[in-house]
Design a protein around this motif. Structure first.
Motif, PDB file in Angstrom:
ATOM      1  N   GLU A 142       0.839  -1.195   0.000  1.00 12.77           N
ATOM      2  CA  GLU A 142       0.000   0.000   0.000  1.00 12.77           C
ATOM      3  C   GLU A 142       0.872   1.242   0.000  1.00 12.77           C
ATOM      4  O   GLU A 142       2.034   1.195   0.388  1.00 12.77           O
ATOM      5  N   THR A 143       0.299   2.350  -0.437  1.00 14.91           N
ATOM      6  CA  THR A 143       1.046   3.599  -0.522  1.00 14.91           C
ATOM      7  C   THR A 143       0.806   4.413   0.739  1.00 14.91           C
ATOM      8  O   THR A 143      -0.331   4.747   1.064  1.00 14.91           O
ATOM      9  N   ARG A 144       1.876   4.700   1.457  1.00 17.11           N
ATOM     10  CA  ARG A 144       1.817   5.560   2.636  1.00 17.11           C
ATOM     11  C   ARG A 144       3.235   5.847   3.091  1.00 17.11           C
ATOM     12  O   ARG A 144       4.186   5.219   2.646  1.00 17.11           O
ATOM     13  N   VAL A 145       3.363   6.787   3.988  1.00 15.24           N
ATOM     14  CA  VAL A 145       4.671   7.130   4.531  1.00 15.24           C
ATOM     15  C   VAL A 145       4.708   6.683   5.981  1.00 15.24           C
ATOM     16  O   VAL A 145       3.797   6.957   6.762  1.00 15.24           O
TER      17      VAL A 145
END
Length: 152
Positions: A142-145
């Protein structure tokens, strides 16, 4: 494929991996392992036992980990000595039978700096540094920081 599924138990075992290696080696003569979250690298050792002539096995990897832990009295290495094996008893994984497969390469993706340093030491000590690359980043589906954990 059914035969492979019947041998798989949820934890890595050489039985199913060796069966797959026998069937896939002719089709993929230079396989690549991409290990996301490599931790102590036991998956790399098991992979190289199947796809190289290096002599690396989970047992030799474990002995090197214990040697590194013994020769350094730092806090991190005391922990390493106590918890030197993987979750599924990776250090006790069955060693594959003699084979002629070679050409395996590993890309180990590891976020934690101490683990990356350990992986590099293990690759150098085991004589497989030319086929093992340790990458200083993490991966997710998933895309996240996420903040990077602080190292001890």
């Amino acid at each position: 494929m059914l035969e492979l599924q019947q041998k798989w138990s949820g934890c890595s075992t050489t039985n199913w991996a060796e069966l797959a290696a026998k069937r896939l080696a002719a089709r993929y003569p230079a396989p690549i392992l991409v290990n996301v979250g490599a931790n102590k690298g036991y998956s790399a050792a098991a992979f190289l036992a199947l796809y190289s002539q290096s002599g690396v096995t989970p047992q030799t990897w474990h002995r090197e980990i214990l040697s590194i832990a013994k020769n350094d009295s730092g806090r991190r290495h005391k922990y390493l000595h106590l918890y030197s094996c993987g979750h599924c008893g990776d250090c006790k994984a069955q060693v594959p039978k003699r084979h002629s497969r070679s050409g395996g390469r590993c890309h180990l993706i590891e976020l934690v700096k101490a683990n990356r340093e350990l992986l590099r030491q293990l690759a150098n000590r085991s004589g497989v540094a030319d086929v093992v690359r340790v990458h200083e980043f993490a991966a997710s589906n998933e895309t996240r920081v996420e903040p990077q954990p602080s190292d001890p």
